[in-house]
Design an enzyme around this catalytic site. Structure first.
Site, PDB file in Angstrom:
ATOM      1  N   LYS A  45       0.856  -1.207   0.000  1.00 35.81           N
ATOM      2  CA  LYS A  45       0.000   0.000   0.000  1.00 35.81           C
ATOM      3  C   LYS A  45       0.883   1.244   0.000  1.00 35.81           C
ATOM      4  O   LYS A  45       0.654   2.190  -0.761  1.00 35.81           O
ATOM      5  CB  LYS A  45      -0.922  -0.038   1.233  1.00 35.81           C
ATOM      6  N   TYR A  87      -3.925   8.266   4.518  1.00 33.42           N
ATOM      7  CA  TYR A  87      -5.034   7.509   5.132  1.00 33.42           C
ATOM      8  C   TYR A  87      -4.921   6.003   4.864  1.00 33.42           C
ATOM      9  O   TYR A  87      -4.105   5.572   4.088  1.00 33.42           O
ATOM     10  CB  TYR A  87      -6.412   8.072   4.762  1.00 33.42           C
ATOM     11  N   GLU A  88      -5.758   5.265   5.552  1.00 30.45           N
ATOM     12  CA  GLU A  88      -5.735   3.788   5.510  1.00 30.45           C
ATOM     13  C   GLU A  88      -4.361   3.257   5.918  1.00 30.45           C
ATOM     14  O   GLU A  88      -3.911   2.231   5.406  1.00 30.45           O
ATOM     15  CB  GLU A  88      -6.115   3.257   4.114  1.00 30.45           C
ATOM     16  N   GLY A  89      -3.697   3.980   6.796  1.00 29.27           N
ATOM     17  CA  GLY A  89      -2.372   3.562   7.259  1.00 29.27           C
ATOM     18  C   GLY A  89      -1.313   4.471   6.679  1.00 29.27           C
ATOM     19  O   GLY A  89      -1.056   4.432   5.468  1.00 29.27           O
TER      20      GLY A  89
END
Ligand SMILES: Cc1cc2nc3c(=O)[nH]c(=O)nc-3n(C[C@H](O)[C@H](O)[C@H](O)COP(=O)(O)OP(=O)(O)OC[C@H]3O[C@@H](n4cnc5c(N)ncnc54)[C@H](O)[C@@H]3O)c2cc1C
Length: 192
Positions: A45, A87-89
Protein backbone atom coordinates in the site's frame (compact mmCIF):
# COMPACT_ATOMS: atom_id res chain seq x y z
CA UNK A 1 5.38 5.35 -15.85
CA UNK A 2 3.49 2.87 -18.03
CA UNK A 3 5.86 0.06 -17.01
CA UNK A 4 5.36 0.96 -13.33
CA UNK A 5 1.57 1.05 -13.82
CA UNK A 6 1.61 -2.44 -15.39
CA UNK A 7 3.97 -3.77 -12.69
CA UNK A 8 1.71 -2.46 -9.92
CA UNK A 9 -1.40 -3.78 -11.66
CA UNK A 10 -0.01 -7.33 -11.87
CA UNK A 11 1.47 -7.16 -8.35
CA UNK A 12 -1.98 -6.11 -7.13
CA UNK A 13 -3.52 -9.14 -8.86
CA UNK A 14 -1.01 -11.48 -7.17
CA UNK A 15 -1.62 -9.93 -3.75
CA UNK A 16 -5.40 -10.12 -4.24
CA UNK A 17 -5.01 -13.82 -5.11
CA UNK A 18 -2.94 -14.29 -1.94
CA UNK A 19 -5.63 -12.44 0.05
CA UNK A 20 -8.36 -14.78 -1.24
CA UNK A 21 -6.22 -17.84 -0.52
CA UNK A 22 -5.30 -16.75 3.02
CA UNK A 23 -8.89 -15.67 3.77
CA UNK A 24 -10.18 -19.15 2.91
CA UNK A 25 -7.42 -20.67 5.10
CA UNK A 26 -8.49 -18.38 7.98
CA UNK A 27 -12.11 -19.51 7.56
CA UNK A 28 -10.85 -23.08 8.05
CA UNK A 29 -9.04 -22.00 11.23
CA UNK A 30 -5.54 -21.94 9.71
CA UNK A 31 -3.77 -18.66 10.62
CA UNK A 32 -0.27 -19.69 9.43
CA UNK A 33 -0.02 -17.17 6.58
CA UNK A 34 -1.74 -14.20 8.19
CA UNK A 35 1.57 -12.50 9.08
CA UNK A 36 2.83 -12.91 5.54
CA UNK A 37 -0.34 -11.38 4.08
CA UNK A 38 -0.23 -8.47 6.53
CA UNK A 39 3.42 -7.71 5.71
CA UNK A 40 2.88 -8.06 1.98
CA UNK A 41 -0.19 -5.82 1.80
CA UNK A 42 0.77 -3.08 4.27
CA UNK A 43 4.10 -2.28 2.61
CA UNK A 44 2.62 -2.63 -0.86
CA UNK A 45 0.00 0.00 0.00
CA UNK A 46 2.81 2.40 0.95
CA UNK A 47 5.01 1.52 -2.01
CA UNK A 48 2.17 1.87 -4.53
CA UNK A 49 0.82 5.18 -3.18
CA UNK A 50 4.34 6.70 -3.02
CA UNK A 51 5.05 5.58 -6.60
CA UNK A 52 1.67 6.94 -7.68
CA UNK A 53 2.27 10.34 -6.07
CA UNK A 54 5.73 10.56 -7.60
CA UNK A 55 4.32 9.50 -10.98
CA UNK A 56 1.59 12.16 -11.00
CA UNK A 57 4.17 14.86 -10.28
CA UNK A 58 6.46 13.55 -13.03
CA UNK A 59 3.57 13.57 -15.52
CA UNK A 60 2.66 17.11 -14.44
CA UNK A 61 6.24 18.28 -15.06
CA UNK A 62 6.28 16.49 -18.42
CA UNK A 63 3.28 18.60 -19.50
CA UNK A 64 5.03 21.90 -18.73
CA UNK A 65 2.65 24.72 -17.80
CA UNK A 66 -0.34 22.75 -19.04
CA UNK A 67 0.21 20.19 -16.28
CA UNK A 68 -0.76 22.88 -13.76
CA UNK A 69 -4.02 23.62 -15.56
CA UNK A 70 -7.25 21.80 -14.66
CA UNK A 71 -7.65 21.14 -18.38
CA UNK A 72 -4.87 18.51 -18.10
CA UNK A 73 -6.84 16.57 -15.47
CA UNK A 74 -3.67 16.21 -13.40
CA UNK A 75 -4.55 18.59 -10.50
CA UNK A 76 -7.69 16.54 -9.77
CA UNK A 77 -5.79 13.24 -9.98
CA UNK A 78 -3.15 14.69 -7.62
CA UNK A 79 -5.68 15.89 -5.03
CA UNK A 80 -7.64 12.61 -5.20
CA UNK A 81 -4.66 10.27 -4.88
CA UNK A 82 -1.94 11.85 -2.71
CA UNK A 83 -3.96 11.48 0.55
CA UNK A 84 -3.55 7.73 -0.08
CA UNK A 85 -0.05 8.14 1.38
CA UNK A 86 -1.65 9.15 4.68
CA UNK A 87 -5.03 7.51 5.13
CA UNK A 88 -5.74 3.79 5.51
CA UNK A 89 -2.37 3.56 7.26
CA UNK A 90 0.28 6.28 7.09
CA UNK A 91 2.97 5.07 4.66
CA UNK A 92 6.02 5.19 6.94
CA UNK A 93 4.07 3.36 9.62
CA UNK A 94 2.94 0.77 7.04
CA UNK A 95 6.53 0.22 5.84
CA UNK A 96 7.58 -0.33 9.44
CA UNK A 97 4.92 -3.06 9.74
CA UNK A 98 6.55 -4.84 6.80
CA UNK A 99 9.99 -4.22 8.33
CA UNK A 100 8.93 -5.96 11.55
CA UNK A 101 8.02 -9.06 9.55
CA UNK A 102 11.25 -8.87 7.52
CA UNK A 103 13.32 -8.67 10.72
CA UNK A 104 11.54 -11.77 12.06
CA UNK A 105 12.24 -13.60 8.80
CA UNK A 106 15.88 -12.52 8.78
CA UNK A 107 16.31 -13.93 12.29
CA UNK A 108 14.83 -17.21 10.96
CA UNK A 109 17.42 -17.24 8.15
CA UNK A 110 20.19 -16.76 10.70
CA UNK A 111 18.85 -19.79 12.59
CA UNK A 112 18.95 -21.78 9.32
CA UNK A 113 15.16 -22.07 9.04
CA UNK A 114 13.27 -22.18 5.73
CA UNK A 115 11.20 -19.12 4.75
CA UNK A 116 7.83 -18.78 2.98
CA UNK A 117 7.70 -17.95 -0.75
CA UNK A 118 7.72 -14.19 -1.02
CA UNK A 119 10.62 -13.73 1.42
CA UNK A 120 12.66 -16.77 0.37
CA UNK A 121 15.15 -14.36 -1.29
CA UNK A 122 16.39 -13.47 2.22
CA UNK A 123 18.49 -16.63 2.05
CA UNK A 124 20.50 -14.96 -0.77
CA UNK A 125 24.22 -15.58 -0.45
CA UNK A 126 25.62 -12.12 0.32
CA UNK A 127 29.24 -13.12 -0.24
CA UNK A 128 28.81 -13.24 -4.05
CA UNK A 129 30.12 -10.10 -5.77
CA UNK A 130 27.92 -9.77 -8.88
CA UNK A 131 25.68 -12.09 -10.86
CA UNK A 132 25.33 -9.60 -13.73
CA UNK A 133 26.29 -10.91 -17.17
CA UNK A 134 26.92 -8.82 -20.27
CA UNK A 135 23.44 -9.61 -21.71
CA UNK A 136 21.75 -8.17 -18.52
CA UNK A 137 18.87 -10.65 -18.50
CA UNK A 138 15.76 -10.13 -16.36
CA UNK A 139 16.99 -12.89 -14.02
CA UNK A 140 20.21 -10.92 -13.46
CA UNK A 141 18.22 -7.83 -12.55
CA UNK A 142 15.97 -9.77 -10.16
CA UNK A 143 19.09 -11.29 -8.53
CA UNK A 144 20.57 -7.81 -8.13
CA UNK A 145 17.35 -6.46 -6.56
CA UNK A 146 17.18 -9.46 -4.21
CA UNK A 147 20.81 -9.05 -3.24
CA UNK A 148 20.34 -5.36 -2.47
CA UNK A 149 17.14 -5.96 -0.46
CA UNK A 150 18.79 -8.72 1.58
CA UNK A 151 21.87 -6.59 2.23
CA UNK A 152 19.78 -3.64 3.43
CA UNK A 153 17.67 -5.87 5.68
CA UNK A 154 20.88 -7.34 7.11
CA UNK A 155 22.29 -3.83 7.71
CA UNK A 156 19.16 -2.82 9.66
CA UNK A 157 19.19 -6.08 11.67
CA UNK A 158 22.88 -5.64 12.54
CA UNK A 159 22.30 -2.04 13.61
CA UNK A 160 19.52 -3.11 16.01
CA UNK A 161 21.76 -5.87 17.38
CA UNK A 162 24.67 -3.43 17.90
CA UNK A 163 22.51 -0.80 19.60
CA UNK A 164 21.09 -3.43 21.96
CA UNK A 165 24.62 -4.66 22.76
CA UNK A 166 25.52 -1.01 23.57
CA UNK A 167 22.77 -1.02 26.23
CA UNK A 168 19.68 0.25 24.42
CA UNK A 169 16.38 -1.55 24.94
CA UNK A 170 14.94 -3.47 21.97
CA UNK A 171 12.32 -0.71 21.50
CA UNK A 172 14.91 2.12 21.62
CA UNK A 173 17.15 0.28 19.17
CA UNK A 174 14.15 -0.27 16.86
CA UNK A 175 13.18 3.45 17.01
CA UNK A 176 16.79 4.46 16.30
CA UNK A 177 16.84 2.22 13.22
CA UNK A 178 13.51 3.18 11.64
CA UNK A 179 15.12 5.01 8.72
CA UNK A 180 17.13 1.94 7.69
CA UNK A 181 14.06 -0.24 8.28
CA UNK A 182 11.89 1.86 5.95
CA UNK A 183 14.61 1.85 3.26
CA UNK A 184 14.96 -1.93 3.60
CA UNK A 185 11.19 -2.48 3.30
CA UNK A 186 10.91 -0.19 0.31
CA UNK A 187 13.63 -1.92 -1.69
CA UNK A 188 12.10 -5.30 -0.89
CA UNK A 189 9.13 -4.23 -3.10
CA UNK A 190 11.36 -3.16 -5.99
CA UNK A 191 12.26 -6.83 -6.52
CA UNK A 192 8.65 -7.58 -7.52
C1 LIG B 1 -8.07 12.90 3.19
C2 LIG B 1 -8.07 12.14 4.48
C3 LIG B 1 -9.20 11.44 4.85
C4 LIG B 1 -9.24 10.74 6.07
N1 LIG B 1 -10.37 10.04 6.37
C5 LIG B 1 -10.44 9.41 7.55
C6 LIG B 1 -11.64 8.68 7.92
O1 LIG B 1 -12.60 8.63 7.16
N2 LIG B 1 -11.68 8.08 9.13
C7 LIG B 1 -10.63 8.13 10.00
O2 LIG B 1 -10.73 7.56 11.08
N3 LIG B 1 -9.49 8.79 9.66
C8 LIG B 1 -9.36 9.43 8.48
N4 LIG B 1 -8.20 10.11 8.15
C9 LIG B 1 -7.13 10.19 9.15
C10 LIG B 1 -5.95 9.27 8.79
O3 LIG B 1 -6.27 7.93 9.02
C11 LIG B 1 -4.73 9.73 9.61
O4 LIG B 1 -4.41 11.04 9.18
C12 LIG B 1 -3.57 8.78 9.39
O5 LIG B 1 -3.78 7.52 10.02
C13 LIG B 1 -2.25 9.35 9.95
O6 LIG B 1 -2.36 9.66 11.29
P1 LIG B 1 -1.98 11.13 11.81
O7 LIG B 1 -2.70 12.16 10.99
O8 LIG B 1 -2.19 11.10 13.30
O9 LIG B 1 -0.44 11.30 11.49
P2 LIG B 1 0.78 10.78 12.34
O10 LIG B 1 0.65 9.30 12.61
O11 LIG B 1 0.96 11.67 13.51
O12 LIG B 1 1.94 11.02 11.30
C14 LIG B 1 2.62 12.27 11.21
C15 LIG B 1 4.05 11.97 10.77
O13 LIG B 1 4.69 11.17 11.79
C16 LIG B 1 5.30 10.03 11.20
N5 LIG B 1 5.21 8.86 12.09
C17 LIG B 1 4.11 8.46 12.80
N6 LIG B 1 4.40 7.35 13.50
C18 LIG B 1 5.71 7.03 13.24
C19 LIG B 1 6.59 6.00 13.68
N7 LIG B 1 6.19 5.05 14.52
N8 LIG B 1 7.84 6.01 13.21
C20 LIG B 1 8.26 6.97 12.34
N9 LIG B 1 7.47 7.96 11.89
C21 LIG B 1 6.21 8.00 12.34
C22 LIG B 1 4.49 9.77 9.93
O14 LIG B 1 5.32 9.13 8.96
C23 LIG B 1 4.12 11.18 9.47
O15 LIG B 1 5.13 11.72 8.67
C24 LIG B 1 -8.12 10.77 6.94
C25 LIG B 1 -6.96 11.48 6.55
C26 LIG B 1 -6.92 12.14 5.34
C27 LIG B 1 -5.67 12.88 4.95
Amino acid sequence: MLATAYALHFTGQIVYGTYLQVTSQIEEGNLDQIGELHALSSGLKAFASWECTKGIEECRMACGGHGYSHASGLPKIYVDLTPGCTYEGENTVMMLQTARYLMKCFAQVERGEKLPGFVSYLSTNLSTKSSMTSDVTLDCLVNAYEHRATRMIQTAALRIKNLVSEGQSQQEAWNNTTQQLVWASRVSYLRF
